[in-house]
Design an enzyme around this catalytic site. Structure first.
Site, short mmCIF file in Angstrom:
data_model
loop_
_atom_site.label_atom_id
_atom_site.label_comp_id
_atom_site.label_asym_id
_atom_site.label_seq_id
_atom_site.Cartn_x
_atom_site.Cartn_y
_atom_site.Cartn_z
N LEU A 20 33.91 47.92 42.93
CA LEU A 20 33.68 48.41 41.57
C LEU A 20 32.22 48.30 41.13
O LEU A 20 31.82 48.93 40.15
CB LEU A 20 34.57 47.64 40.59
CG LEU A 20 36.07 47.91 40.81
CD1 LEU A 20 36.91 46.78 40.24
CD2 LEU A 20 36.47 49.23 40.18
N ASN A 76 39.84 44.29 34.58
CA ASN A 76 40.16 42.88 34.85
C ASN A 76 39.25 42.23 35.90
O ASN A 76 38.95 41.04 35.81
CB ASN A 76 41.63 42.79 35.30
CG ASN A 76 41.94 41.49 36.01
OD1 ASN A 76 42.04 40.43 35.39
ND2 ASN A 76 42.08 41.55 37.34
N ASN A 133 33.29 34.58 38.52
CA ASN A 133 32.37 33.60 37.93
C ASN A 133 31.44 33.14 39.05
O ASN A 133 31.75 32.23 39.80
CB ASN A 133 33.19 32.43 37.37
CG ASN A 133 32.34 31.51 36.51
OD1 ASN A 133 31.11 31.58 36.54
ND2 ASN A 133 33.00 30.67 35.73
N LYS A 163 36.77 32.65 28.16
CA LYS A 163 36.32 31.69 27.14
C LYS A 163 34.82 31.41 27.24
O LYS A 163 34.17 31.06 26.26
CB LYS A 163 37.10 30.39 27.24
CG LYS A 163 36.72 29.52 28.44
CD LYS A 163 37.13 28.09 28.20
CE LYS A 163 37.01 27.16 29.38
NZ LYS A 163 35.88 27.27 30.30
N TYR A 178 27.63 35.82 34.42
CA TYR A 178 29.05 35.90 34.04
C TYR A 178 29.20 35.75 32.53
O TYR A 178 29.92 36.52 31.89
CB TYR A 178 29.79 34.79 34.77
CG TYR A 178 31.29 34.73 34.58
CD1 TYR A 178 32.12 35.70 35.13
CD2 TYR A 178 31.88 33.68 33.89
CE1 TYR A 178 33.51 35.62 34.99
CE2 TYR A 178 33.26 33.59 33.75
CZ TYR A 178 34.07 34.56 34.31
OH TYR A 178 35.44 34.48 34.16
N THR A 186 44.68 30.79 39.60
CA THR A 186 44.63 32.02 40.40
C THR A 186 43.85 31.72 41.69
O THR A 186 43.23 30.65 41.78
CB THR A 186 43.88 33.14 39.65
OG1 THR A 186 42.52 32.71 39.47
CG2 THR A 186 44.50 33.46 38.30
P1 NAP Z 1 40.92 36.55 41.36
O1 NAP Z 1 42.05 35.64 41.64
O2 NAP Z 1 39.68 36.39 42.21
O3 NAP Z 1 41.36 38.05 41.44
C1 NAP Z 1 40.41 39.04 41.14
C2 NAP Z 1 40.65 40.24 42.00
O4 NAP Z 1 39.65 41.22 41.68
C3 NAP Z 1 40.47 39.96 43.50
O5 NAP Z 1 41.39 40.74 44.23
C4 NAP Z 1 39.05 40.41 43.77
O6 NAP Z 1 38.79 40.77 45.11
C5 NAP Z 1 38.97 41.63 42.86
N1 NAP Z 1 37.59 41.97 42.53
C6 NAP Z 1 36.68 41.18 41.93
N2 NAP Z 1 35.50 41.82 41.81
C7 NAP Z 1 35.70 43.06 42.34
C8 NAP Z 1 34.86 44.18 42.53
N3 NAP Z 1 33.57 44.16 42.14
N4 NAP Z 1 35.38 45.29 43.10
C9 NAP Z 1 36.66 45.33 43.49
N5 NAP Z 1 37.51 44.30 43.35
C10 NAP Z 1 37.02 43.16 42.80
O7 NAP Z 1 40.45 36.39 39.82
P2 NAP Z 1 41.31 35.98 38.50
O8 NAP Z 1 41.19 34.52 38.30
O9 NAP Z 1 42.64 36.62 38.53
O10 NAP Z 1 40.38 36.66 37.39
C11 NAP Z 1 40.65 37.92 36.83
C12 NAP Z 1 39.86 38.07 35.54
O11 NAP Z 1 40.19 37.01 34.64
C13 NAP Z 1 38.35 38.03 35.74
O12 NAP Z 1 37.71 38.97 34.91
C14 NAP Z 1 37.99 36.61 35.29
O13 NAP Z 1 36.68 36.55 34.79
C15 NAP Z 1 39.01 36.41 34.18
N6 NAP Z 1 39.23 34.99 33.87
C16 NAP Z 1 39.94 34.18 34.72
C17 NAP Z 1 40.13 32.85 34.38
C18 NAP Z 1 40.93 31.92 35.26
O14 NAP Z 1 41.11 30.78 34.85
N7 NAP Z 1 41.42 32.34 36.39
C19 NAP Z 1 39.59 32.32 33.21
C20 NAP Z 1 38.87 33.17 32.37
C21 NAP Z 1 38.70 34.50 32.71
P3 NAP Z 1 38.31 39.63 46.16
O15 NAP Z 1 39.52 38.79 46.45
O16 NAP Z 1 37.82 40.43 47.31
O17 NAP Z 1 37.22 38.84 45.49
#
Ligand code: NAP
Length: 260
Positions: free
Chosen positions: A65, A91, A95, A143, A155, A190
């Site tokens: 992306l 989504n 970080n 947050k 980030y 996650t």
């Molecule tokens: P995750 O477990 O790493 O899942 C994110 C998914 O998006 C992964 O499949 C990742 O691929 C893919 N991805 C990331 N960047 C990409 C890119 N540039 N192009 C294509 N695919 C991409 O993350 P998550 O914890 O679910 O987080 C999802 C969202 O929630 C994010 O925006 C994060 O900032 C936000 N968030 C999460 C938390 C938390 O506690 N988990 C807290 C606050 C905010 P890869 O596996 O190849 O990296």
């Protein structure tokens, strides 16, 4: 409550893992058609298979992306495949720890590209199609946008901008009846989170310290709890909600510190 999303088409970026995977499944469980957009082909196929097994409908598009042209291709793919777009879930993000002191101007810009630019690019390219369906945009924030974290300027700047763009787009898109909202998580278990925890010397101690500060039930938010709020915001059951930033965080960001 019927969310009225059956046979409507939704793009979920990062839809193969973590929060995104839960959103993809929640949409499919309500009869919506999901386009899972992630960069790992195997992860994309795995989640599509899971959705098909639960009698849902999904397709995937493998995309980095950070590449603006690839964002346009994702929208074109969705239109070619399903003919319409009813909702966009921005989504994907990471970080990536690009700090003020430990980073560089180049790394900062790269972080914005990974965390922010594709939110804009996809909304831009999806807009003509969302206008036709009076669709909805839901952004996933963090947050960190309001609390800071330290050592993660790219980030934090991205997530701050996403909050600002939520209001900005909600205003710009009023004439088209397109609603724009952000769901803002704090601590969700996650794959991304698990990898981050592994960087500490005593991961379990860190987990216990974090959960002890989450007011509601002293536990992580589940990806499914983020997903259900997201799908509600995509649906016309939230038809008069726009420009909102919803903190789905067990009270982490706003409740009295003395509770923890
Ligand atoms: P995750 O477990 O790493 O899942 C994110 C998914 O998006 C992964 O499949 C990742 O691929 C893919 N991805 C990331 N960047 C990409 C890119 N540039 N192009 C294509 N695919 C991409 O993350 P998550 O914890 O679910 O987080 C999802 C969202 O929630 C994010 O925006 C994060 O900032 C936000 N968030 C999460 C938390 C938390 O506690 N988990 C807290 C606050 C905010 P890869 O596996 O190849 O990296």
């Amino acid at each position: 409550m019927d969310l009225h999303i059956a046979n409507k088409v939704f793009i979920v970026t990062g839809g193969a893992k973590g929060i995104g995977a839960a959103i993809s499944k929640a949409i499919a469980s309500e009869g919506g058609l999901v386009v899972v957009a992630g960069r790992n082909k195997d992860d994309n196929h795995t989640i599509v298979d899971e959705i098909v097994k639960m009698h849902g409908k999904a397709a995937s598009h493998t995309v980095e992306l950070g590449d603006p042209e690839a964002c346009k291709e994702l929208i074109d793919f969705t239109i070619t495949k399903f003919g319409r777009i009813d909702g966009l879930v921005n989504n994907a993000g990471v970080n990536d720890g690009v700090g003020l002191e430990n980073g560089s101007p180049e790394k900062f810009n790269q972080s914005l590209q990974k965390n922010l630019s594709h939110y804009y690019n996809l909304a831009h390219y999806a807009l003509p199609h969302l206008k036709k369906t009076k669709g909805s945009i839901v952004n996933i924030g963090s947050k960190v946008a309001v609390t800071g974290q330290g050592n993660t300027s790219g980030y934090a700047a991205s997530k701050g901008a996403i909050n600002a763009l939520t209001r900005e787009w909600a205003v710009e898109l009023l004439p088209y009846s397109i609603r724009v909202n952000t769901v803002l998580p704090a601590e969700v278990w996650t794959p991304l989170y698990a990898n981050w925890i592994k960087t500490f010397d005593e991961p379990q101690k860190k987990i216990d310290s974090i959960t002890s500060k989450i007011p509601f039930e002293k536990r992580f938010t589940t990806p499914e709890e983020i997903a259900s709020t997201t799908v509600f915001l995509l649906s016309d059951q939230s038809g008069h909600t726009t420009g909102q930033i919803l903190f789905v965080d067990g009270g982490y960001t706003h409740l009295d510190r003395s509770l923890t």
